[in-house]
Design an enzyme around this catalytic site. Structure first.
Site, PDB file in Angstrom:
ATOM      1  NE  ARG A  66      -9.783  -8.699  -3.116  1.00  0.00           N
ATOM      2  CZ  ARG A  66      -9.954  -9.011  -1.843  1.00  0.00           C
ATOM      3  NH1 ARG A  66     -10.447  -8.128  -1.008  1.00  0.00           N
ATOM      4  NH2 ARG A  66      -9.665 -10.216  -1.401  1.00  0.00           N
ATOM      5  N   GLY A  79      10.003  -5.470  -6.334  1.00  0.00           N
ATOM      6  CA  GLY A  79       9.334  -5.791  -7.577  1.00  0.00           C
ATOM      7  C   GLY A  79       8.154  -6.719  -7.329  1.00  0.00           C
ATOM      8  CG  LEU A 111       8.735 -10.800  -5.046  1.00  0.00           C
ATOM      9  CD1 LEU A 111       9.004 -11.204  -3.601  1.00  0.00           C
ATOM     10  CD2 LEU A 111      10.050 -10.713  -5.829  1.00  0.00           C
ATOM     11  CD  GLN A 112       2.571 -16.050  -7.239  1.00  0.00           C
ATOM     12  OE1 GLN A 112       3.482 -16.365  -6.477  1.00  0.00           O
ATOM     13  NE2 GLN A 112       2.019 -16.905  -8.086  1.00  0.00           N
ATOM     14  CD  GLU A 165      -8.959  -5.187  -9.866  1.00  0.00           C
ATOM     15  OE1 GLU A 165      -9.398  -4.022  -9.758  1.00  0.00           O
ATOM     16  OE2 GLU A 165      -9.696  -6.184 -10.044  1.00  0.00           O
ATOM     17  NE  ARG A 166      -4.777  -6.398  -1.824  1.00  0.00           N
ATOM     18  CZ  ARG A 166      -3.644  -6.794  -1.266  1.00  0.00           C
ATOM     19  NH1 ARG A 166      -3.118  -7.977  -1.592  1.00  0.00           N
ATOM     20  NH2 ARG A 166      -3.026  -6.047  -0.379  1.00  0.00           N
ATOM     21  NE  ARG A 167      -0.563 -10.695  -7.008  1.00  0.00           N
ATOM     22  CZ  ARG A 167      -0.721 -11.802  -7.698  1.00  0.00           C
ATOM     23  NH1 ARG A 167       0.268 -12.299  -8.423  1.00  0.00           N
ATOM     24  NH2 ARG A 167      -1.880 -12.418  -7.694  1.00  0.00           N
ATOM     25  CD  GLU A 208      -5.456 -13.771  -6.359  1.00  0.00           C
ATOM     26  OE1 GLU A 208      -4.345 -13.259  -6.141  1.00  0.00           O
ATOM     27  OE2 GLU A 208      -6.519 -13.144  -6.267  1.00  0.00           O
TER      28      GLU A 208
END
Length: 541
Positions: free
Chosen positions: A24, A43, A45-46, A63-65, A98
């Site tokens: 990405r 927070g 969560l995953q 990476e987004r998280r 993913e």
């Protein structure tokens, strides 16, 4: 994937996590801001999927998280993680999976992933498609989009253009994509308008004079593009004008060389007469004086001056000519000297074709030539080599009396064709080019019917002379002074390519002053379609 024996922690500070090799490339700002708000409230969560890399851990998925968590908590904040030992290929496959599952990746990100998978599969497209879980068609389409320039990829990622735009741009050479993108964005062109624009700069393969075997599988063949993309230009067209031009020039060069060899072989059999040599010697000095003394428009009868003035040794034979050559000012006459040989040959061919298609004009030409004593300048082989085709296969072998009878019995239509061919032969062989110019003027021969500015013509000139040609032909007005100046600052070869392939500019019908008989620019005319030629017009020319 191999499980690690030593247990890894289930949470880590963000400072110990680094960006991985994520396919990405673009992250939507609005979605990022929404994710930051969510993480501040609830927070992460995953858990992030990581793999060990030296003293830190590299992101495989999430990476987004990670980006949003750094903005929400800073580098000291901790997030849940799952750590696994993975090979590069296993990490790539997990990252792609993913991305597909969580948020639709852009077409360009899928294209980059397709390239990497294909490399890992040693070029086996079927295996790459299987491992990606894609159809073969989808893989082929994404690989085609991989040829987009970085600027076009970014524009598609940011949704400033649509997939249709990208598919059309993928069909043209990468070095022209950025300019086309700029035009699309500046003018706000939709996909349909973009397609119309590209159609104007494509070349019809049906009219190509070269061998098209290589074109069958070429990515710039619109037939190939049709099999890949939903949006494409009409089938049977080439979207790489530079390649098309080079192939055309190569084919024309081969054809010209073959014709030259045939012509030289034919002329070698005919001794050069003293009268011809005298005419050349008498014409030369007079012509040079005419060119140097001319200030503005040259009379058509003096076109011989342009053709003779191009001989390199002229500077040594005339002080006035030497001074003229050294003048820094660029004029229509100074440029014409570089093209004298081409202009003369092109006008001779154009007049020959015109006479071959008009027996009345050919008859007048023959009478004038006979009464002026120049009809004998037609080389013997020019006509005798065609006699079998024009009169009859047995004609060359007949005795003179039988030839008289054969000519007397010719049908009127066939006799007209023979006269037309004689007129055309005179246009090709008459020694003094001024006679050709006078005939072309009287019969209103238009060179624009058979000639067009091309690379071979432009290659003759310096960049400043090319600027003169671009200005008088309207190209600078079309492009704008700044845009042309930018191209003028580059290489001459790039300048010529740009001049010939400027979007929206058509050289057809534009006759530079260097190619005209009166040294004035000829603008595209508005007139009726040219009259049909006689069957043997091409033979005569």
């Amino acid at each position: 994937m191999d499980a690690q024996q030593t247990p890894y922690p289930t949470t880590l500070p963000l400072s110990r996590i680094e960006k991985g090799d994520n396919p990405r490339r673009y992250f939507d700002r609005k979605k990022h801001d929404e994710l930051v708000v969510s993480i501040r409230l609830r927070g992460v969560l995953q858990p992030l999927l990581l793999r060990p890399k030296d003293d830190v851990f590299s992101i495989v998925a999430g990476e987004r998280r990670w980006r949003a968590a750094r903005e929400a908590f800073g580098p000291d904040g901790e997030v849940p993680v799952v750590i696994r030992v993975m090979t590069d290929q296993e990490a790539l496959e997990a990252a792609i999976a993913e991305n597909d599952d969580r948020d639709d990746p852009s077409e360009t990100e899928q294209a980059d992933a397709a390239v990497r998978y294909l490399a890992a599969c040693q070029g086996d497209r079927a295996e790459a498609a299987r491992r990606l879980g894609w159809s073969r068609t989808k893989l082929d389409r994404r690989l085609a989009l991989a040829e987009l320039s970085d600027a076009v990829k970014l524009a598609l990622d940011e949704r400033r253009i649509k997939v249709g735009h990208a598919e059309l741009l993928a069909a043209i050479p990468s070095d022209k994509q950025d300019k086309a993108l700029e035009t699309i964005l500046t003018a706000g062109l939709d996909v349909s308008k973009t397609r119309e624009l590209l159609m104007r700069v494509t070349q019809n393969l049906a009219g190509a004079c070269f061998d098209k075997t290589e074109c069958i599988t070429c990515p710039f063949n619109s037939g190939t593009q049709r099999a890949l993309f939903e949006t494409h230009v009409d089938e049977g067209h080439c979207t790489n004008p530079t390649c098309f031009q080079l192939k055309t020039e190569a084919a024309e060069t081969i054809r010209f060389e073959e014709e030259e060899r045939a012509a030289k072989a034919a002329r070698a059999a005919v001794p050069v007469t003293i009268d011809h040599a005298d005419d050349d010697e008498q014409d030369g000095p007079a012509d040079e004086t005419d060119v140097d003394d001319a200030d503005d428009t040259l009379p058509s009868a003096d076109e011989t001056t342009g053709s003779r003035a191009s001989v390199p040794s002229i500077a040594a034979t005339s002080a006035g000519s030497a001074a003229s050559v050294q003048k820094p000012a660029i004029t229509a006459e100074s440029i014409a000297r570089r093209t004298a040989d081409l202009r003369e040959a092109t006008w001779r061919t154009a007049l020959a074709r015109a006479l071959a298609s008009n027996t009345s004009h050919a008859h007048i030409t023959i009478l004038v030539a006979a009464m002026s004593g120049t009809l004998s300048q037609i080389k013997a082989d020019t006509l005798t080599s065609r006699a079998g085709l024009l009169v009859g296969a047995a004609f060359p072998d007949l005795d003179y009396g039988a030839q008289i009878a054969t000519i007397r019995d010719l049908p009127d239509r066939q006799a007209q064709i023979v006269l037309a061919v004689i007129g055309a032969a005179y246009a090709k062989d008459v020694v003094t080019f001024g006679h050709v110019a006078d005939l072309a003027n009287v019969f209103e021969v238009d060179l624009r019917d058979s000639w067009k500015v091309d690379q071979a013509f432009l290659d003759r000139y310096t960049k400043e002379e090319l600027k003169f040609i671009a200005r008088e032909c309207g190209l600078i007005a079309h492009m704008g002074q700044k845009a042309f100046a930018k191209r003028l600052a580059g290489k001459k070869s790039d300048l010529i390519t740009s001049m010939l392939n400027t979007i929206g500019f058509d050289w057809s019908g534009r006759l530079p002053s260097a190619m005209t008989l009166d040294s004035t620019y000829g603008a595209p005319p508005t007139r009726a379609a040219p009259q049909a030629q006689l069957p043997d017009a091409d033979l005569a020319a």
